[in-house]
Design a protein around this motif. Structure first.
Motif, mmCIF file in Angstrom:
data_model
loop_
_atom_site.group_PDB
_atom_site.id
_atom_site.type_symbol
_atom_site.label_atom_id
_atom_site.label_comp_id
_atom_site.label_asym_id
_atom_site.label_seq_id
_atom_site.Cartn_x
_atom_site.Cartn_y
_atom_site.Cartn_z
ATOM 1 N N GLY B 57 -12.152 15.567 26.126
ATOM 2 C CA GLY B 57 -12.773 14.313 25.714
ATOM 3 C C GLY B 57 -13.951 13.878 26.557
ATOM 4 N N VAL B 58 -14.270 14.626 27.612
ATOM 5 C CA VAL B 58 -15.359 14.215 28.506
ATOM 6 C C VAL B 58 -16.558 15.148 28.326
ATOM 7 N N LYS B 119 -17.547 7.523 21.029
ATOM 8 C CA LYS B 119 -17.276 6.370 21.893
ATOM 9 C C LYS B 119 -17.866 5.092 21.322
ATOM 10 N N TRP B 131 -27.911 7.471 26.630
ATOM 11 C CA TRP B 131 -26.853 8.484 26.597
ATOM 12 C C TRP B 131 -27.428 9.909 26.592
#
Lengths: 764, 159, 295
Positions: B57-58, B119, B131
């Motif tokens: 998830g990262v 996210k 981002w």
């Protein structure tokens, strides 16, 4: 987004925005770039590079490397053929010194820059190859490095090449100094011109060395087989140039080599030369296995590209009414380790957009201990414009004239004689200026402290030159379009669109591909804004021939003369009997009853020096306490002749401008005093990020290019040139200081503002 | 090279295992061991984002992680972005909005943008730019890239 | 990259034993965003890599009444995504949210940033001004050290070869306090600081007088610089531009920067003064907001 106002509606495909056929593989990760290619039994090569800027190689001891388990071969300069140093005329491919090209790939005797290759290892895996490279011992005799053009041209400068042979980038230079060649152009009598002038300004400008900064490194895989046939899989802007140069360096017949171009992850001029291919080839020859050589990012910075640092001195004279009367330009461009930098294009781009009756240009191609300079998108132009467009702005300011009015007063128009002697090919320069002047951005108020607006104008030339294309019509009506022009940015779709337009069919029917050197005729690389224009023009000629062949097929079926067959938008008809028609697909389906396959191949030579023009308008804000410049608003006005795929045209404009913004503000090679490159990484060589850039507005203008059937001009390069000058002019508008040194890094802006404050305080 | 570890990880939803040397990065293993070459190497030192992947998830740079560290992890790469032949809205948007030129940085941008939209499904322009600042593109000037991500967000919102 | 052995202890005792056994040839791996790069370019060649990310004590992030505890292997992103930390320790967010890009933030750690001892380390001035304490363990026992005493020279720390940085603890800031971290880089992201500065202030209830202040700056000396004198000079001074300017001038005076590819001496000196001024102003604004929230 600003879609172009199409000047005519005669097109079906040109001017639309279909999805590129290679796109799907690129968004799914399936596209095969150079480093994605693997062969069975493939070895990995790594290169030992000089840590010194200038040194004699006294000895190389590779025994420890060769003894390391997993190492299959070691090569040094001694393993390579000895090549004579002299300029060879390769016609459309240019003049080239193959001996120097070979030495640049693998040093023999001397190393000329930090990063110069001098040995290489092939091993079972890249880690072992790197370990082995570290075991190679080299004994150097250090020589004094020469790191900038003024030191290299100084009287007591160390001589870098004992016998300098001037190089050639389009136009050869003459030998002038031990480290410099010279190219001169001029018109009129500058002494008389300056005597007529009411105002004369003299200024100096410098620019640092920069890199093309493509995200894909240089990677090649070479297989030298037992018959001395050599196959190369790599990413290149020009598979034919690579093939021919490689043949010269490794001394095999050109016909023995096949270069297979893979997807290319950016080039911008930096991937049209060989560096690692001969090394991989010699390692493959020695091991009998295919060898892949992949450069690390630091090697890319240390040993490829870059683009010239410069020293430019200008003297301009103008009449009170704003008419330029005289100009004296001294342009010194780095050539790097070997002669042949972009000086001629620096000269050509410096003033060709203005009429200056009395002008003298001295251009210098200067050897320094840096990598050999290679083209970078509009080579030489950003540096020349940084100087000249600031000078123009300063003159306009001194005369209290609007910067557009001042440029209009001196504007070169169609047919005006350019400095090298040829007339400006048709283009509407006046319309561009008027469009800028009428645009909301030019007229918008710019409120706020430390904010400023700047303008710069550029005229740049597209290459045409040797291009090859083949069209094959298939039985089902689909069309295979192959060219020799690598696709850096979407040219497969822009060429397919031109083929579809010319053939009168849907673009989805056309499958475009880029061919290896065994499968199509010669072409010069994808450089010089030439692919959509130049290769496109040849594609159109081939399509015309295909239509001719198909008309003949229809004539056979209808038992009439070919001259009686008309074709429009993919429908063939009998002019004598309009009821009698065949669609493109129907006629294709009958090819085997009318004489067999329908195909045509052509190598053509579209005209070069087609002008393109662009003006950039930028609003910035300066933080006077830190010297940082932020871009607030940016508009590009560019004449592209005819926008084939307007979205990709905008992409070219925006991408070029952002590269120009990068070099304006932050990008530079940083060498220490000994000539070591200190910032060979994407951390410290600062490409702009998403956060540094606003949306870039585009205004596409279309004054047709008569040398192309649809009026297309190249559009890829020109918009890299104006940003440094436009931003410099905006900084002056914002805070009243002129930054004459590129990049206009925060510390320079800060120092200039501080100096101005001190001067103001002293005056008060 | 006897010093190899046996690693088991989930890659794009499938259980996979591989052998690697400790010094091999996740990027090397993806590309040279598993032949998942969609994840690109741009700099190999965490400064360009071309090797962006999502691990547990990262979002991270695969060049800055050792493959031996991934034991038991779930790894998402560009090859897993389209599901059952259906393009992710980001992939469609990059095609339709011409959010790429040469395409070398595209997989990295897509994975970063995917992590963003996971996210924050409706980012504004500044959030997208912030981002994506760890992903370098040298071709586009970012304009159409940023628009592509915002269009994909709109598409996802409508779905 | 040279070959090495990868070890992934699951307990602190095991890690301590490994570090003792391989002292000098082992390197602790946290985020790896610097270490892997150093190993690739040959700057470091450990024979053993000991992964910190499977050891519970090094991965703990805990905020309780008295203090914040940050395990040495906790990623920057885990920190800036924590809303409680964002509320209580905004300067930590300032710094953790601007190291590299999102990808780097997902791996990089404050512990690693501190132990790499780069003069420009972005999180270090922030933890210095917050008064963070480093908790260090080895086979010989435990010790606690103020973070400003960790970095001793570029790339060097006061940690012995066998020592492990377990976590940092930071006392909860009192009412009417605030802090800000600022960095100057040529781009807006992805660069190493040309200079950076962190300021922490504690004001009186009226917000008119500095009760306490701490100032630290980076990339202007061989180590992140705790400018104690600049903070001390603010004590009992009125909150105004003059006090702030005096403190910023002291920060500038303390700076001993170098010329390199990232900046010049003159520019860095000016930047440290400008950034300290701005960070102090920002810290004051946050302190006043904090005071209001508490009141």
């Amino acid at each position: 987004m600003n879609k172009p106002e199409t000047t005519n509606n005669e097109f079906n495909v040109v001017g639309t925005t279909p999805i590129r056929p290679d796109g799907l593989d690129k968004v799914t990760g399936r596209a095969v770039f150079a480093d994605d290619f693997h062969l069975p039994n493939m070895l990995h090569g790594k290169i030992l590079r000089s840590p010194h800027a200038h040194a004699r190689i006294k000895s190389i001891d590779a025994s420890a490397a060769a003894a390391l388990p997993g190492v299959r071969a070691v090569v040094t300069g001694a393993d390579f053929p000895v090549i004579e140093h002299k300029l060879i005329n390769q016609g459309a491919a240019g003049m080239i010194n193959i001996g120097e090209l070979a030495d640049n790939c693998m040093a023999k005797g001397k190393v000329f820059y930090d990063g110069h290759a001098l040995a290489a290892v092939a091993a079972d895996n890249p880690h072992v190859a790197e370990e082995a490279v570290k075991l190679i011992k080299v004994d150097y005799e250090l020589l004094p490095p020469v790191m900038d053009v003024r030191s290299a041209m100084a009287e007591d400068a160390p001589v870098i090449h004992e016998n300098l042979q001037p190089g050639a980038f389009i136009v050869p230079a003459e030998k002038f100094l031990p480290n410099a060649g010279r190219t001169q152009f001029g018109n009129g009598d500058t002494e008389q011109g300056f005597a007529e002038a009411d105002l004369i300004l003299e200024r100096e400008y410098t620019a640092e060395t920069i890199h093309q900064g493509y995200i894909e490194s240089h990677v090649t895989t070479v297989n030298w087989d037992s018959n001395d046939y050599v196959t190369v899989w790599t990413a290149t802007q020009g598979q034919f140039g690579l093939r021919d140069h490689l043949a010269d360096v490794i001394q095999v017949p050109i016909g023995n080599i096949n270069v297979i171009p893979l997807e290319i992850g950016g080039g911008f001029g930096g991937k049209e030369r060989i560096y690692i291919d001969p090394v991989a080839a010699m390692l493959s020859k020695k091991t009998g296995c295919p060898v892949k050589v992949a450069m690390r990012r630091d090697e890319v910075f240390r040993a490829t590209g870059p683009s010239s640092g410069t020293y430019i001195k200008l003297k301009f004279g103008v009449k009170k009414d704003g008419a330029l009367v005289a100009a004296d330009l001294h342009l010194a461009y780095e050539a790097g380790a070997y002669a042949g930098g972009p000086i001629f294009l620096g000269i050509l781009s410096s003033t060709s957009r203005y009429n200056i009756p009395h002008i003298r240009i001295n251009g210098f191609d200067v050897i320094v201990n840096k990598p050999t300079m290679r083209p970078y998108r509009a080579p030489g132009a950003p540096q020349a414009l940084f100087a000249v467009e600031q000078m123009i702005d300063e003159l306009a300011t001194e005369l209290d004239m609007d910067p557009i009015d001042f440029r209009m007063k001196n504007l070169a128009k169609t047919g005006d004689r350019l400095v090298p002697g040829f007339p400006l090919a048709p283009i509407d320069t006046v319309n561009l200026m008027e469009t800028v002047k009428a645009h909301p951005h030019y007229n918008a108020p710019l409120d706020g402290l430390n904010r400023g607006r700047g303008l710069a104008y550029s005229l740049w030339f597209n290459l045409g030159e040797t291009s090859s294309a083949r069209i094959q019509v298939n039985l089902d009506g689909s069309v295979t379009l192959t060219t020799a022009s690598p696709d850096l940015s979407g040219t497969r779709i822009s060429l397919a669109m031109q083929a579809a337009e010319a053939l009168g069919i849907a673009v989805e029917q056309v499958s475009p591909a880029v061919c290896d050197t065994q499968s199509i005729g010669f072409a010069i690389p994808s450089v010089g804004s030439r692919t959509t224009y130049g290769t496109g023009a040849v594609v159109c000629e081939v399509a015309e021939e295909i239509l001719g062949q198909m008309r003949a097929r229809a004539a056979l079926l209808w038992e009439i003369d070919t001259g009686q067959v008309a074709v429009e938008r993919g429908i063939f008809s009998n002019t004598a009997d309009p009821e009698q028609t065949l669609s493109f697909n129907q006629l294709a389906g009958r090819m085997f009853e009318t004489g067999g396959p329908i195909s045509y191949h052509k190598t053509g030579n579209p005209q070069s020096f087609i002008p393109g023009i662009a003006a950039h308008l930028v609003d910035i804000e300066v933080d006077p306490d830190t010297g940082k410049v932020d871009i607030l608003r940016y508009t590009i006005f560019q004449d592209v002749g005819k926008a084939v795929h307007p979205d990709y045209v905008e992409g070219q404009m925006q991408g070029a401008a952002v590269q120009g913004i990068g070099m304006a503000l932050n990008e530079e090679y940083f060498y220490d005093d000994e000539g070591h490159l200190k910032n060979a990484s994407l951390l410290d060589y600062r490409l702009p990020t998403t956060l540094d850039i606003p949306m870039i507005e585009t205004v596409i203008l279309e004054s047709p290019n008569p040398a192309h059937p649809f009026g297309v001009r190249g559009c890829g390069e020109i918009s890299i040139a104006p940003p440094p000058a436009a931003i410099a002019n905006a900084i002056y508008d914002a805070v009243g200081v002129r930054i004459n040194s590129m990049p206009m890094a925060p510390h320079k802006v800060c120092a200039a503002i501080n100096a101005k404050k001190i001067a103001a305080a002293a005056a008060a | 090279m006897g010093n190899k570890s046996h690693i088991t990880a989930t890659i794009n939803g499938e259980a996979r295992d591989f052998l690697c040397e400790p010094r091999q990065s996740l990027l090397e293993v993806l590309r040279d061991v598993l032949y998942l070459t969609g994840t690109k190497e741009g700099c190999n030192d965490g400064n360009c984002g071309a090797c962006s992947v999502i691990v547990d998830g990262v979002l991270l740079d695969a060049c800055c992680m050792l493959a031996v560290e991934t034991e038991g992890s779930s790894i998402e790469t560009i090859e897993g972005l389209a599901k059952e032949g259906e393009l992710h809205p980001l992939q469609s948007a990059f095609l339709e909005e011409t959010g790429m030129q040469c395409g070398i940085c595209t997989p990295g941008f897509l994975m970063s943008a995917k992590a963003l939209l996971d996210k924050n499904p409706s980012p504004n322009e500044q959030q997208v730019r912030h981002w994506l600042a760890g992903n370098l593109c040298r071709c586009t000037g970012y304009d159409k890239l940023v628009r592509s991500v915002m269009k994909a967000a709109d598409t996802l919102a409508e779905a | 990259m040279n070959d090495f052995e990868y070890l992934a202890p699951r307990e602190l005792d095991e890690a301590v034993a490994l570090m003792t056994e391989h002292a000098g040839s082992a390197q602790l791996l946290a985020g790896g965003t610097d270490l892997l790069v150093f190993m690739r370019n040959g700057r470091k060649s450990p024979e053993f890599i000991i992964d910190a990310k499977k050891i519970p004590e090094l991965n703990r992030l805990r905020l309780d009444a008295g203090q914040l505890t940050i395990g040495a292997a906790v990623s920057c992103r885990t920190i800036w995504e924590n809303p409680e930390i964002a509320e209580k320790f905004p300067a930590l967010i300032d710094s953790t949210a601007l190291i590299g890009g999102i990808q780097i933030q997902g791996r990089a750690t404050i512990g690693g940033n501190l132990c790499n001892a780069a003069p420009s380390a972005d999180t270090v001035p922030a933890i210095i001004v917050y008064g963070a304490v480093a908790h260090i363990v080895s086979g010989k026992g435990q010790r606690e050290v103020p973070v400003e005493e960790i970095c001793t020279a570029p790339g060097r720390t006061s940690l012995a070869d066998d020592e492990i940085l377990v976590c940092l603890s930071i006392p909860m800031p009192p009412a009417n306090s605030g802090a800000e971290f600022l960095r100057f880089i040529p781009r807006r992201e992805m660069d190493i600081a040309v200079a950076n500065s962190a300021a922490y202030v504690e004001l009186d209830e009226a917000g008119e007088t500095f009760k306490n202040a701490r100032i630290a700056a980076g990339a202007v000396a061989p180590t992140p610089l705790f400018v104690e004198a600049a903070g001390a000079a603010l004590k009992n001074k009125p909150v105004n531009d003059e006090s702030i300017a005096a403190a910023a001038a002291l920060a500038r005076a303390a700076a001993t920067p170098i010329n390199d590819m990232r900046g010049t001496i003159e520019h860095r000196k000016q930047l440290v003064e400008v950034l300290t001024t701005r960070a102090l102003r920002g810290a004051v604004t946050r302190a006043k907001r904090e005071g209001r929230n508490n009141g």
